[in-house]
Design a protein around this motif. Structure first.
Motif: not given
Length: 543
Positions: A81-91
């Protein structure tokens, strides 16, 4: 009057507390149900806004999740979801052996190495105020999404989304962590767009054995429906590797086939393997990962068998008696990823709250499982002065302590469990949902009972009483544990039956031509043919 169009189904619904036709309709059509306003969860709106602001400002976001299916699906879903919103989250997922459970000091070091501006913990964090304060002291914003019981407040400045908070206004408190995470996603995307992520919710909720009543029933029913058609490469590869037709997936497959494979990575190896599978976007990436998880699951099964055998040998050698209120065993070489499974097996066998621990030098750590009516966190917390760390919920928990206090802890646990049971040892009860006749044992009845899906905690497969059936070809399984037989009806039709952990009851069938049985009724598909299979829960001479 019948609640629905079939008396057997009506009887089962009544046994589950459903008393009106309106309630029956809602129960049998969970996909049509409605969810409460996600803003009723404390800090949910605040957390959603913090994420929006972080994305808008291009800040670094770490999503830190637990290594079980609930934590992995929560992490994968939020990352997508965060990627879809434009973020590049680190899991980030903790390694069970190297990092331990939850947001530990070692986990904080891993997080700090990523130099994030915002950390979101999922399925953990509610019992880690010191570690969260460390993050805040480094100028890192923090959001905690959890569903576990907790004690004490978290630091000011942490957005803490949990239905367990005393100020929670959300009307359904039994969500899995993936369910709580989904509520945040509803606020980020809106209800319509959020629904595409419901397969993650179904996987995590069923695997975490949360009650499949109320909103969980709605979420899981919708999620399984979408899961059967999901084009996610990881799920397609996992189903193919497990030999499960994706279009036929049920809650049973999640609990006993798909879930264990996802869990196997965290139990035996690196949980990042499972996360990579859930985040894979192509078949080339997903297929070898699914094969790895399948191999790890086979290893997990053989290790579980070994540790269970050694635990039972230890029980016998220690002089444990069925009159003891609890079971505590510890051994070297018992992987911390296996001990929870062994504890569950011992609970099934002996019906006692059970703790299985791995000894590593002077420290023992492991898992607890319990029986209905005994909150294992309450039982453990009575001896918290002896523990280094503990946490969990009513049915399952994790803990660690010094080996030198294990004997004292065991004595205190036995006393506490007896107090919680008000002086009466836990007794296994079989709740019979309904009664039918032997001639109704057919695949049509299986189809009828499937209208009650999804099955799981809080909505288990019905237990049906059938009186006066015949039997033949009774024998114990090769390892002596299980009872195998064929059950016959008045028309001399024969159905395969199994009674797990009842091999020692074989002699009771001698000179007893007719028996009453309590059974679950299932479909067994083999070589393209469907047959009825009975899973017995108990039997007695026919009355």
């Amino acid at each position: 009057p019948n609640l629905v169009d079939h008396p057997l189904l009506s009887a089962i619904l009544r046994s589950r507390g459903i008393s009106t036709t309106e309630e029956a309709t809602r129960f049998l059509t969970p996909s049509r149900g409605t969810l409460a306003d996600a803003r009723l969860l404390p800090d949910a709106e605040d957390a959603a806004q913090r994420l929006r602001d972080a994305i808008a400002d291009g800040r670094r976001i770490v999503v830190f999740g637990d290594y079980d299916v609930d934590g992995l699906t929560s992490t994968a879903m939020l990352v997508r979801v965060l990627r879809r919103l434009g973020a590049a989250p680190i899991p980030l997922i903790p390694h069970r052996i190297r990092d331990g459970y939850g947001l530990t000091a070692r986990a904080v070091d891993r997080i700090l190495a990523e130099q994030p501006d915002l950390v979101v913990t999922v399925d953990c964090g509610s019992s880690s105020p010191i570690e969260l304060q460390t993050l805040l002291d480094h100028g890192i914003d923090a959001i905690v999404i959890d569903h576990h019981h907790y004690s004490g407040a978290l630091p000011d400045g942490v957005a803490f989304i949990s239905p367990r908070r005393p100020d929670n206004a959300y009307p359904f408190a039994d969500l899995a962590a993936v369910g709580v995470t989904y509520m945040l996603i509803r606020l980020l995307l809106g209800d319509d767009d959020a629904q595409m992520y419901l397969p993650y919710v179904a996987l995590g909720s069923v695997a975490d054995v949360v009650s499949l009543r109320g909103e969980n029933r709605i979420l899981v029913a919708r999620g399984i429906s979408k899961l059967r058609r999901w084009l996610l490469p990881g799920i397609i590869a996992l189903c193919a590797n497990a030999g499960v037709p994706q279009a036929d997936l049920s809650s049973w497959h999640i609990g006993f086939t798909i879930g264990p494979r996802i869990n196997a990575a965290g139990r035996i190896d690196d949980p990042t393997l499972a996360l990579d599978l859930l985040l894979a976007d192509d078949e080339t990436t997903a297929t070898p990962l699914a094969a790895q998880l399948n191999a790890l699951n086979e290893h997990r099964r053989s290790e579980t068998t070994r540790v269970l055998r050694e635990a039972e040998e230890q029980l016998r050698a220690s002089g444990w008696r069925p009159t003891d209120p609890a079971i505590v065993v510890a051994g070297e070489g018992w992987s911390n990823g296996i001990v929870g499974l062994v504890a569950s097996r011992l609970v099934d066998q002996y019906y006692r709250p059970t703790i299985v621990l791995e000894r590593d030098g002077e420290i023992v750590r492991g898992s607890a499982r319990s029986v209905p009516g005994v909150d294992i966190v309450d039982a453990i917390s009575a001896s918290q002065d002896l523990l280094d760390r503990f946490g969990g919920h009513a049915a399952a928990a994790g803990l660690s302590m010094r080996y030198e206090v294990l004997g004292k802890f065991t004595d205190e646990l036995n006393a506490t469990v007896l107090d919680l049971c008000r002086g009466r040892l836990p007794e296994r009860e079989i709740v019979i949902d309904a009664e039918t006749i032997a001639n109704d044992l057919d695949l049509g009845t299986v189809d009828l009972l499937q209208r009650l899906e999804p099955f799981g905690a809080g909505n288990e497969e019905p237990r049906i009483l059938v009186r006066g059936v015949g039997h033949r070809s009774a024998r114990a399984s090769n390892d002596g544990r299980h009872l195998l037989l064929h059950v016959t009806d008045d028309r001399n039709r024969s159905h395969k039956a199994v009674f797990f952990n009842a091999g020692d009851r074989l002699a009771e069938l001698t000179n007893t031509p007719k028996i009453d049985i309590v059974t679950r009724i299932r479909r067994d598909t083999w070589n393209g043919r469907d047959n009825l299979e009975l899973h017995l829960e108990d039997f007695r001479p026919a009355t």
